[in-house]
Design an enzyme around this catalytic site. Structure first.
Site, PDB file in Angstrom:
ATOM      1  N   ASP A  39       0.721  -1.298   0.100  1.00  0.00           N
ATOM      2  CA  ASP A  39      -0.103   0.128  -0.106  1.00  0.00           C
ATOM      3  C   ASP A  39       0.854   1.171   0.163  1.00  0.00           C
ATOM      4  O   ASP A  39       2.176   1.135   0.158  1.00  0.00           O
ATOM      5  CB  ASP A  39      -0.765  -0.074   1.131  1.00  0.00           C
ATOM      6  CG  ASP A  39      -2.265   0.612   1.004  1.00  0.00           C
ATOM      7  OD1 ASP A  39      -3.336   0.082   0.886  1.00  0.00           O
ATOM      8  OD2 ASP A  39      -2.233   2.094   1.042  1.00  0.00           O
ATOM      9  N   ASP A  65       4.121   1.890  -4.345  1.00  0.00           N
ATOM     10  CA  ASP A  65       3.210   2.347  -5.331  1.00  0.00           C
ATOM     11  C   ASP A  65       3.034   1.535  -6.356  1.00  0.00           C
ATOM     12  O   ASP A  65       4.067   1.292  -7.221  1.00  0.00           O
ATOM     13  CB  ASP A  65       3.608   3.751  -5.634  1.00  0.00           C
ATOM     14  CG  ASP A  65       2.684   4.461  -6.578  1.00  0.00           C
ATOM     15  OD1 ASP A  65       2.034   3.665  -7.209  1.00  0.00           O
ATOM     16  OD2 ASP A  65       2.718   5.806  -6.658  1.00  0.00           O
ATOM     17  N   ASN A  92      -5.835  -5.120  -6.613  1.00  0.00           N
ATOM     18  CA  ASN A  92      -6.986  -4.256  -5.851  1.00  0.00           C
ATOM     19  C   ASN A  92      -6.834  -2.875  -5.810  1.00  0.00           C
ATOM     20  O   ASN A  92      -7.744  -2.212  -5.463  1.00  0.00           O
ATOM     21  CB  ASN A  92      -7.175  -4.921  -4.409  1.00  0.00           C
ATOM     22  CG  ASN A  92      -7.971  -4.267  -3.717  1.00  0.00           C
ATOM     23  OD1 ASN A  92      -9.241  -4.286  -3.429  1.00  0.00           O
ATOM     24  ND2 ASN A  92      -7.493  -3.389  -2.611  1.00  0.00           N
ATOM     25  N   TYR A 156     -12.205   6.454 -14.508  1.00  0.00           N
ATOM     26  CA  TYR A 156     -12.295   5.253 -13.596  1.00  0.00           C
ATOM     27  C   TYR A 156     -13.287   4.195 -14.283  1.00  0.00           C
ATOM     28  O   TYR A 156     -12.814   2.934 -14.568  1.00  0.00           O
ATOM     29  CB  TYR A 156     -13.169   5.334 -12.242  1.00  0.00           C
ATOM     30  CG  TYR A 156     -13.399   4.372 -11.444  1.00  0.00           C
ATOM     31  CD1 TYR A 156     -12.474   3.999 -10.527  1.00  0.00           C
ATOM     32  CD2 TYR A 156     -14.609   3.471 -11.315  1.00  0.00           C
ATOM     33  CE1 TYR A 156     -12.668   3.081  -9.493  1.00  0.00           C
ATOM     34  CE2 TYR A 156     -14.769   2.621 -10.269  1.00  0.00           C
ATOM     35  CZ  TYR A 156     -13.628   2.223  -9.349  1.00  0.00           C
ATOM     36  OH  TYR A 156     -13.914   1.574  -8.365  1.00  0.00           O
ATOM     37  N   LYS A 160     -11.911   0.433 -15.337  1.00  0.00           N
ATOM     38  CA  LYS A 160     -12.473  -0.682 -15.021  1.00  0.00           C
ATOM     39  C   LYS A 160     -12.699  -1.601 -16.170  1.00  0.00           C
ATOM     40  O   LYS A 160     -12.803  -2.781 -15.971  1.00  0.00           O
ATOM     41  CB  LYS A 160     -13.531  -0.379 -14.089  1.00  0.00           C
ATOM     42  CG  LYS A 160     -13.162  -0.018 -12.675  1.00  0.00           C
ATOM     43  CD  LYS A 160     -11.837  -0.729 -11.897  1.00  0.00           C
ATOM     44  CE  LYS A 160     -11.882  -0.624 -10.750  1.00  0.00           C
ATOM     45  NZ  LYS A 160     -10.549  -1.365 -10.112  1.00  0.00           N
TER      46      LYS A 160
HETATM   47  N1  LIG Z   1     -15.986   0.441  -2.928  1.00  0.00           N
HETATM   48  C1  LIG Z   1     -16.619   0.066  -4.085  1.00  0.00           C
HETATM   49  O1  LIG Z   1     -17.949   0.220  -3.944  1.00  0.00           O
HETATM   50  C2  LIG Z   1     -15.924  -0.475  -5.018  1.00  0.00           C
HETATM   51  C3  LIG Z   1     -16.962  -1.017  -6.194  1.00  0.00           C
HETATM   52  C4  LIG Z   1     -16.127  -1.444  -7.509  1.00  0.00           C
HETATM   53  C5  LIG Z   1     -14.944  -1.632  -7.282  1.00  0.00           C
HETATM   54  N2  LIG Z   1     -14.128  -1.087  -6.445  1.00  0.00           N
HETATM   55  C6  LIG Z   1     -12.566  -1.435  -6.481  1.00  0.00           C
HETATM   56  O2  LIG Z   1     -12.105  -2.144  -5.344  1.00  0.00           O
HETATM   57  C7  LIG Z   1     -10.886  -1.828  -5.244  1.00  0.00           C
HETATM   58  C8  LIG Z   1     -10.563  -1.554  -3.677  1.00  0.00           C
HETATM   59  O3  LIG Z   1     -11.393  -0.353  -3.174  1.00  0.00           O
HETATM   60  P1  LIG Z   1     -11.927   0.240  -1.611  1.00  0.00           P
HETATM   61  O4  LIG Z   1     -13.255   0.435  -1.692  1.00  0.00           O
HETATM   62  O5  LIG Z   1     -11.636  -0.907  -0.745  1.00  0.00           O
HETATM   63  O6  LIG Z   1     -11.038   1.534  -1.780  1.00  0.00           O
HETATM   64  P2  LIG Z   1     -10.246   2.210  -0.503  1.00  0.00           P
HETATM   65  O7  LIG Z   1      -9.989   3.620  -0.991  1.00  0.00           O
HETATM   66  O8  LIG Z   1     -10.831   1.871   0.830  1.00  0.00           O
HETATM   67  O9  LIG Z   1      -8.874   1.345  -0.735  1.00  0.00           O
HETATM   68  C9  LIG Z   1      -7.895   1.363  -1.606  1.00  0.00           C
HETATM   69  C10 LIG Z   1      -6.629   1.198  -1.057  1.00  0.00           C
HETATM   70  O10 LIG Z   1      -5.435   1.296  -2.075  1.00  0.00           O
HETATM   71  C11 LIG Z   1      -4.422   1.911  -1.796  1.00  0.00           C
HETATM   72  N3  LIG Z   1      -3.755   2.528  -2.859  1.00  0.00           N
HETATM   73  C12 LIG Z   1      -4.214   3.842  -3.666  1.00  0.00           C
HETATM   74  N4  LIG Z   1      -3.324   3.884  -4.777  1.00  0.00           N
HETATM   75  C13 LIG Z   1      -2.264   3.115  -4.561  1.00  0.00           C
HETATM   76  C14 LIG Z   1      -0.950   2.727  -5.148  1.00  0.00           C
HETATM   77  N5  LIG Z   1      -0.995   3.686  -6.000  1.00  0.00           N
HETATM   78  N6  LIG Z   1      -0.214   1.840  -4.837  1.00  0.00           N
HETATM   79  C15 LIG Z   1      -0.730   0.936  -3.764  1.00  0.00           C
HETATM   80  N7  LIG Z   1      -1.950   1.243  -3.024  1.00  0.00           N
HETATM   81  C16 LIG Z   1      -2.796   2.330  -3.243  1.00  0.00           C
HETATM   82  C17 LIG Z   1      -5.094   3.052  -0.983  1.00  0.00           C
HETATM   83  O11 LIG Z   1      -4.227   3.671  -0.164  1.00  0.00           O
HETATM   84  C18 LIG Z   1      -6.164   2.287  -0.105  1.00  0.00           C
HETATM   85  O12 LIG Z   1      -5.515   1.414   1.001  1.00  0.00           O
HETATM   86  C19 LIG Z   1     -10.397  -0.647  -5.921  1.00  0.00           C
HETATM   87  O13 LIG Z   1      -9.693  -1.335  -6.971  1.00  0.00           O
HETATM   88  C20 LIG Z   1     -11.702  -0.172  -6.386  1.00  0.00           C
HETATM   89  O14 LIG Z   1     -11.846   0.759  -7.422  1.00  0.00           O
HETATM   90  C21 LIG Z   1     -14.701  -0.484  -5.168  1.00  0.00           C
END
Ligand SMILES: NC(=O)c1ccc[n+]([C@@H]2O[C@H](COP(=O)([O-])OP(=O)(O)OC[C@H]3O[C@@H](n4cnc5c(N)ncnc54)[C@H](O)[C@@H]3O)[C@@H](O)[C@H]2O)c1
Length: 255
Positions: A39, A65, A92, A156, A160
């Protein structure tokens, strides 16, 4: 009580310090896997690693990153030093930079492409080497119902949807090496990401959650554990004939 379905397996999970990634890491570790979390959020990563270790789970991690190939490479080496192998990769890590097209900046576009697309490319390209050599691997990418179109998310939704093409192509290229590649496409999941969306729209989070539930056939919003469950299915050894698929986990046919 756990069945330890992933004993002796190592899972490398990106963006795993909170939200969906954290739930995925916890689910694997609870099933006996070694988990390696990466992360960019140092304090959250440290807190999550400590929490997991206190629970007796086998967790290591690194600040990295995903959009930076050198940092990914270093993290992969650390995971190998810690656990000796990588069997499962979950791409993720994600960010949102929502805006209507006419207000979306070039930076909003690039940031989202770099984290989701280049990040998944970097991690998959590094880790497939190990998997191909082992003649075994599972790669799971996080897509979204937004891939089908979502107002304010031109960047986004493009990323996706792109991840779905990436998934299918890797499935074709890597299948003969015992490596399957699939995607989970979540609908509305209650995390900090959706909390940020509510804030941007000026809607109280509780109200946003209620609206999300009312729009979902099963009558509730999703939890991170709902996504972890689908990821674990793709990661199982027994799922070796499931390849190149996109599973919508959204409480209904799509969103
Ligand atoms: N929450 C939703 O409704 C939802 C829906 C569809 C898809 N998603 C996808 O699921 C995944 C997780 O989403 P979430 O809701 O847990 O989001 P979140 O923002 O709570 O967590 C995302 C994590 O990724 C980390 N991150 C961001 N940029 C980064 C980088 N460059 N390198 C390493 N780590 C990095 C952040 O620090 C964070 O800990 C994402 O890919 C998101 O697009 C989420």
């Amino acid at each position: 009580m756990s069945m330890e379905r992933f004993r002796d397996r190592t899972a490398f999970i990106t963006g795993a310090s909170r939200g969906i990634g954290k739930a995925i890491a916890k689910a694997f570790a609870t099933e006996g896997a070694n988990v390696f979390l990466i992360d960019i959020n140092e304090s959250a990563l440290t807190a999550t690693l400590n929490e997991f270790r206190e629970q007796g789970l086998k967790a290591e991690g690194a600040l990295a990153d995903v959009s930076d190939r050198k940092q990914v490479n270093a993290a992969v080496q650390q995971a190998l030093e810690a656990f000796g192998n990588i069997d499962i990769l979950v791409n993720n890590a994600g960010v949102i930079r929502d805006n209507l097209l006419f207000k979306m900046t070039e930076d909003d576009w690039d940031t989202v492409m770099n984290v989701h697309l280049k990040g998944s490319f970097n991690c998959s390209a590094e880790i497939q080497k190990i998997m191909v050599e082992n003649r075994y691997g599972r790669i799971i990418n996080l897509s979204s119902t937004s891939a089908l179109g979502n107002r304010g998310q031109a960047n986004y939704s493009t990323a996706k949807a792109g991840l779905q093409g990436f998934t299918k192509t890797l499935a074709i290229e890597l299948g003969k090496f015992g490596v399957t590649v699939n995607a989970v496409a979540p609908g509305f999941i209650e995390t900090d990401m959706t909390k940020a969306t509510a804030e941007r729209m000026g809607i109280p989070f509780e109200q946003f959650l209620q609206y999300g539930a009312s729009q979902t056939p099963v009558g509730r919003v999703g939890q991170p554990e709902d996504i972890a469950n689908a990821v674990l299915f793709f990661a199982m050894e027994e799922s070796s004939y499931v390849n190149g698929q996109v599973l919508y986990v959204a409480g209904g046919p799509k969103d």
